[in-house]
Design a protein around this motif. Structure first.
Motif, mmCIF file in Angstrom:
data_model
loop_
_atom_site.group_PDB
_atom_site.id
_atom_site.type_symbol
_atom_site.label_atom_id
_atom_site.label_comp_id
_atom_site.label_asym_id
_atom_site.label_seq_id
_atom_site.Cartn_x
_atom_site.Cartn_y
_atom_site.Cartn_z
ATOM 1 N N LEU A 68 0.717 -1.510 0.125
ATOM 2 C CA LEU A 68 -0.338 0.206 0.180
ATOM 3 C C LEU A 68 0.545 1.224 0.025
ATOM 4 O O LEU A 68 0.785 1.799 -0.395
ATOM 5 N N LYS A 69 1.699 1.230 0.739
ATOM 6 C CA LYS A 69 2.838 2.601 0.948
ATOM 7 C C LYS A 69 3.442 2.866 -0.705
ATOM 8 O O LYS A 69 4.167 4.038 -1.031
ATOM 9 N N LYS A 70 3.835 1.737 -1.608
ATOM 10 C CA LYS A 70 3.944 1.701 -3.141
ATOM 11 C C LYS A 70 3.412 2.448 -3.601
ATOM 12 O O LYS A 70 3.725 3.670 -4.844
ATOM 13 N N ILE A 71 1.835 2.774 -3.490
ATOM 14 C CA ILE A 71 0.547 3.230 -4.541
ATOM 15 C C ILE A 71 0.196 4.576 -4.071
ATOM 16 O O ILE A 71 -0.576 4.934 -4.377
ATOM 17 N N LEU A 72 -0.041 4.352 -2.497
ATOM 18 C CA LEU A 72 -0.595 5.871 -2.070
ATOM 19 C C LEU A 72 0.470 7.226 -2.112
ATOM 20 O O LEU A 72 1.073 6.849 -2.427
ATOM 21 N N PRO A 73 -0.749 7.863 -2.640
ATOM 22 C CA PRO A 73 0.194 9.401 -2.178
ATOM 23 C C PRO A 73 0.888 10.553 -1.830
ATOM 24 O O PRO A 73 0.694 9.434 -0.422
ATOM 25 N N GLU A 74 1.390 11.436 -2.481
ATOM 26 C CA GLU A 74 2.285 11.786 -0.526
ATOM 27 C C GLU A 74 0.947 12.734 -0.609
ATOM 28 O O GLU A 74 -0.086 12.924 -1.129
ATOM 29 N N GLY A 75 0.910 12.981 0.386
ATOM 30 C CA GLY A 75 -1.101 14.034 1.724
ATOM 31 C C GLY A 75 -0.439 14.192 2.800
ATOM 32 O O GLY A 75 1.011 13.938 3.322
ATOM 33 N N PRO A 76 -1.091 14.530 3.708
ATOM 34 C CA PRO A 76 -1.489 14.990 5.143
ATOM 35 C C PRO A 76 -1.052 14.113 5.771
ATOM 36 O O PRO A 76 -2.044 13.025 5.525
ATOM 37 N N LYS A 77 -0.995 14.297 7.388
ATOM 38 C CA LYS A 77 -1.219 13.305 8.283
ATOM 39 C C LYS A 77 -2.719 13.826 8.621
ATOM 40 O O LYS A 77 -3.165 14.827 8.913
ATOM 41 N N TYR A 78 -4.075 12.683 8.534
ATOM 42 C CA TYR A 78 -5.137 13.472 8.435
ATOM 43 C C TYR A 78 -6.111 13.107 9.675
ATOM 44 O O TYR A 78 -6.252 13.977 10.577
ATOM 45 N N PHE A 79 -4.862 12.693 10.739
ATOM 46 C CA PHE A 79 -5.536 12.291 12.122
ATOM 47 C C PHE A 79 -4.080 12.227 13.097
ATOM 48 O O PHE A 79 -3.168 12.488 12.425
ATOM 49 N N PRO A 80 -4.486 12.499 14.360
ATOM 50 C CA PRO A 80 -3.299 12.363 15.129
ATOM 51 C C PRO A 80 -2.765 11.187 15.374
ATOM 52 O O PRO A 80 -3.262 9.962 15.160
ATOM 53 N N GLU A 81 -1.484 11.022 15.963
ATOM 54 C CA GLU A 81 -0.987 9.897 15.269
ATOM 55 C C GLU A 81 -1.133 8.573 16.808
ATOM 56 O O GLU A 81 -1.344 7.407 16.054
ATOM 57 N N ASP A 82 -1.633 9.397 17.650
ATOM 58 C CA ASP A 82 -2.162 7.905 18.943
ATOM 59 C C ASP A 82 -3.642 7.928 18.137
ATOM 60 O O ASP A 82 -4.294 7.141 19.428
ATOM 61 N N MET A 83 -4.512 8.538 17.368
ATOM 62 C CA MET A 83 -5.286 8.275 16.590
ATOM 63 C C MET A 83 -5.790 6.564 15.890
ATOM 64 O O MET A 83 -4.847 6.419 15.443
ATOM 65 N N ILE A 84 -6.649 5.498 16.661
ATOM 66 C CA ILE A 84 -6.986 4.902 15.968
ATOM 67 C C ILE A 84 -7.992 4.714 15.294
ATOM 68 O O ILE A 84 -8.018 3.225 14.636
ATOM 69 N N THR A 85 -9.311 5.637 15.369
ATOM 70 C CA THR A 85 -10.381 5.187 15.276
ATOM 71 C C THR A 85 -11.237 6.494 15.125
ATOM 72 O O THR A 85 -11.016 7.375 16.006
ATOM 73 N N ASP A 86 -11.847 6.676 14.127
ATOM 74 C CA ASP A 86 -12.976 7.668 14.533
ATOM 75 C C ASP A 86 -14.271 7.556 15.324
ATOM 76 O O ASP A 86 -14.895 8.671 15.698
ATOM 77 N N GLN A 87 -14.204 6.524 15.596
ATOM 78 C CA GLN A 87 -15.555 6.137 16.648
ATOM 79 C C GLN A 87 -15.378 6.940 17.989
ATOM 80 O O GLN A 87 -14.803 6.628 18.573
ATOM 81 N N PRO A 88 -16.871 7.579 18.729
ATOM 82 C CA PRO A 88 -16.168 7.870 19.836
ATOM 83 C C PRO A 88 -17.514 6.710 20.910
ATOM 84 O O PRO A 88 -16.927 5.496 20.532
ATOM 85 N N GLU A 89 -15.890 6.983 21.885
ATOM 86 C CA GLU A 89 -16.169 6.332 22.634
ATOM 87 C C GLU A 89 -17.267 5.440 23.632
ATOM 88 O O GLU A 89 -17.924 4.429 23.561
ATOM 89 N N ARG A 90 -18.411 6.499 23.480
ATOM 90 C CA ARG A 90 -20.012 5.861 23.183
ATOM 91 C C ARG A 90 -20.372 4.859 22.571
ATOM 92 O O ARG A 90 -20.871 3.523 23.193
ATOM 93 N N LEU A 91 -19.738 4.635 21.626
ATOM 94 C CA LEU A 91 -20.305 3.667 20.169
ATOM 95 C C LEU A 91 -19.706 2.596 20.959
ATOM 96 O O LEU A 91 -19.599 1.521 20.282
ATOM 97 N N LEU A 92 -18.425 2.754 20.866
ATOM 98 C CA LEU A 92 -17.068 1.604 21.232
ATOM 99 C C LEU A 92 -17.467 0.936 21.744
ATOM 100 O O LEU A 92 -17.701 -0.612 21.976
ATOM 101 N N VAL A 93 -18.153 1.482 23.400
ATOM 102 C CA VAL A 93 -18.288 0.568 24.201
ATOM 103 C C VAL A 93 -19.632 0.236 23.879
ATOM 104 O O VAL A 93 -20.790 -1.265 24.548
ATOM 105 N N ALA A 94 -20.619 0.348 23.152
ATOM 106 C CA ALA A 94 -21.868 -0.008 22.806
ATOM 107 C C ALA A 94 -21.466 -1.103 21.990
ATOM 108 O O ALA A 94 -21.998 -2.378 22.147
#
Length: 299
Positions: A167-193
């Protein structure tokens, strides 16, 4: 010469129960999406984020593509197909120890509409021999011009690093969309459920889990630093409610015990779970109920 940072979005698609969530959890090196041996466990499209010094890859873990039987099923298929738009690559996951079915052919037909490179990931090599793997490669390579075909075992982690390297070979140059320590966009309430829903899947053998929704009504920290979480498990019939609770509350008690430890690990604090079970008839076919429980497709 300084290496350019790369980033991109990768959709993970496939039939139900081929190991998409297991693969994502292995790549992220943390449990982000729920895993079950029952099909159609994942219902929402979930962003799962891999970050390192060279790149950031945002994986879209999608519901298994299947023939929908109700509005919830339609939602799940729409969530999966919408994930294949405006992305940088697609991982098409198949179960190597199962025969190719109409569902696989249906997905391949849908893939013809995407301009992104498609990687075929043949999963479950830990229960296959070399000959079986080669046969699968031959069988699928004649159906679609895959950019890469990578046999892996999502369960053991075998060859999973190869997916990241390719994947690293074919992905384009781009920004860091999320903080390094963030692993999901799911809020805690949804993860708990989702954790509680996974434990219900584990503790019940009947078909009932697909008629279950879990909603967090309240989540707050009390004076003793313990997080109080009140949630409701919704089923479609009164008979299902009795099975979810179990004789003398045994099933619900076991679910609570299994879920509490995992939730405490995520939140980093002690937890008090207050779980209720209610009947909401035919909720899987009610648009208002689907929206209330968080099943909302982004257009």
């Amino acid at each position: 010469m300084e290496q350019k940072f790369k980033s991109g979005f990768v959709a993970v698609v496939g039939r139900p129960n081929v190991g998409k969530s297991t693969l994502i959890n292995t790549i992220i090196k943390q449990k982000v999406t729920i895993v079950s041996d029952k099909a159609q466990t994942t219902r929402n499209r979930i962003l799962c984020i891999h970050s390192d010094d060279a790149c950031q890859i945002i994986f879209l873990d999608t519901p298994g593509i299947h023939k929908p039987k109700h509005k919830l099923g339609q939602f799940m298929d729409e969530a999966a197909f919408s994930s294949m738009k405006d992305i940088d690559a697609v991982l098409f996951l198949v179960s190597g120890n199962e025969k190719k079915g109409p569902g696989d052919q249906f997905i391949i037909h849908k893939l013809e509409n995407t301009k992104a490179p498609v990687f075929l990931i043949i999963n479950k090599t830990d229960v296959m021999n070399r000959g079986d793997v080669l046969q699968k490669i031959t069988e699928y390579s004649s159906l679609y011009p895959f950019s890469q075909i990578i046999p892996v075992s999502a369960r053991t982690g075998e060859n999973v690093e190869v997916i990241l390297e390719e994947l690293k070979k074919i992905l384009p140059e781009g920004p860091k969309y999320f903080p390094e320590d963030m692993i999901t966009d799911q809020p805690e309430r949804l993860l708990v459920a989702e954790i509680v829903r996974e434990k219900l899947f584990r503790c019940m053998q009947e078909e009932i889990p697909h008629a279950i929704a879990v909603y967090v009504d309240e989540m707050k920290t009390r004076g003793n630093a313990k997080v109080y979480i009140r949630m409701t498990v919704y089923v479609e019939r009164e008979s299902q409610k009795h099975i979810v609770i179990g004789k003398n509350g045994t099933v619900l008690k076991k679910v609570g015990q299994l879920a509490r430890q995992e939730i405490e690990n995520i939140l980093g604090s002690p937890v008090f779970l207050d779980i209720w079970v209610k009947v909401k008839r035919d909720w899987r076919n009610q648009a208002s109920a689907l929206s209330e429980f968080g099943y909302k497709n982004e257009r």
